[in-house]
Scaffold this active site. Structure first.
Site, PDB file in Angstrom:
ATOM      1  N   SER A 111       0.846  -1.192   0.000  1.00  0.00           N
ATOM      2  CA  SER A 111       0.000   0.000   0.000  1.00  0.00           C
ATOM      3  C   SER A 111       0.884   1.246   0.000  1.00  0.00           C
ATOM      4  O   SER A 111       1.694   1.410  -0.903  1.00  0.00           O
ATOM      5  CB  SER A 111      -0.967  -0.049   1.193  1.00  0.00           C
ATOM      6  OG  SER A 111      -2.057   0.811   1.021  1.00  0.00           O
ATOM      7  N   MET A 112       0.789   2.133   0.988  1.00  0.00           N
ATOM      8  CA  MET A 112       1.686   3.284   1.041  1.00  0.00           C
ATOM      9  C   MET A 112       3.146   2.837   0.953  1.00  0.00           C
ATOM     10  O   MET A 112       3.992   3.488   0.317  1.00  0.00           O
ATOM     11  CB  MET A 112       1.465   4.084   2.323  1.00  0.00           C
ATOM     12  CG  MET A 112       2.372   5.310   2.456  1.00  0.00           C
ATOM     13  SD  MET A 112       2.294   6.118   4.074  1.00  0.00           S
ATOM     14  CE  MET A 112       3.493   5.120   5.003  1.00  0.00           C
TER      15      MET A 112
END
Length: 263
Positions: A111-112
């Site tokens: 994700s991030m």
């Protein structure tokens, strides 16, 4: 989903681009090795900490050095300011990784963390490092909206986090835990909401592997776009599951990440 905390810090308490002077490393090894044959560096998601990858070394051969990135403002870096921009965070991680022994290395970010891993690798390759052979981007599409997202309210943040599933979603029902974790989540969502990949970024020499869950449609549909960021090999894999598909598939993901590229 959320990092362990003992207190909270506020968004924007750093000067972007200025290195934080700290005796606490960005890099966590839950199984230290003296002479590894291969290194897997894992970058956590928004709100996440190094402990998310605590058990991953158990899935791999003893010669693999599994390293988790520990962002400031959480776990035992709780006394350090949170870092709200990619241009401030990724150079600091890159600097520390450049000081590590240059054994063959794979980056894996979720994700991030996929975006942080990508930006960190850009900086390593710009410095001449060639020992990172693969970037594994999990749970994140390459493309982002052209304009920054609108500021998120507390309820917006909680809704966004809980919609993704993952561990510890129940903490938002506890007022005290909510107060502790919201600053971390707000910081990380600000970082990734305002991050934009530069269109003139050089192509990576390392190969790229995109990993997604089949019930994470926004990411799955855009995973192949990561093939445009590298001159190396590109592969993609879809697992059964949602945004946090890698929790039940941790062993398979870890082994796939470090598998030989010609295997």
């Amino acid at each position: 989903m959320i990092a362990q905390v003992r207190g909270c810090a506020r968004l924007g308490e750093t000067i972007p681009g200025r290195r934080i002077e700290s005796h606490v490393s960005y890099l966590v090894r839950h199984r230290p090795l003296a002479a590894p044959a291969l290194r897997l560096v894992c970058f956590p998601h928004a709100g996440g900490g190094a402990n998310f990858f605590r058990d991953w070394h158990r899935h791999l051969e003893p010669s693999v050095d599994v390293v988790a990135v520990r962002y400031p403002g959480r776990e035992n870096r709780i006394d350090e300011p949170l870092i709200p921009t990619m241009d401030a965070l990724s150079p600091q991680i890159a600097e520390e990784l450049l000081d590590a022994s240059p054994v063959p290395t794979v980056f894996l970010g979720h994700s991030m963390g996929a975006a942080v891993a990508y930006e960190t690798l850009l900086r390593l390759e710009a410095a001449g490092a060639d020992h990172v052979t693969r970037l594994c981007v999990s749970g994140r599409a390459l493309a982002r909206p052209a304009a920054p997202a609108a500021p998120r309210t507390d309820e917006d943040l909680i809704a966004a986090v809980t919609s993704l599933g993952g561990p510890h979603a129940q903490i938002w029902q506890d007022p005290d835990l909510r107060e502790l974790f919201l600053p971390i989540v707000r910081n990380d969502f600000h970082l990734i909401d305002t991050y934009r990949r530069r269109e003139d970024s050089p192509l990576l020499r390392a190969g790229v592997m995109a990993l997604t869950g089949d019930r994470d449609p926004r990411v799955t549909a855009g995973a192949r776009e990561w093939s445009t960021v590298t001159t190396g090999a590109f592969t993609s894999h879809v697992f059964e599951g949602d945004h946090f598909y890698l929790i039940p598939h941790a062993e398979q993901v870890a082994r796939l990440a470090v598998a030989r590229q010609d295997a």
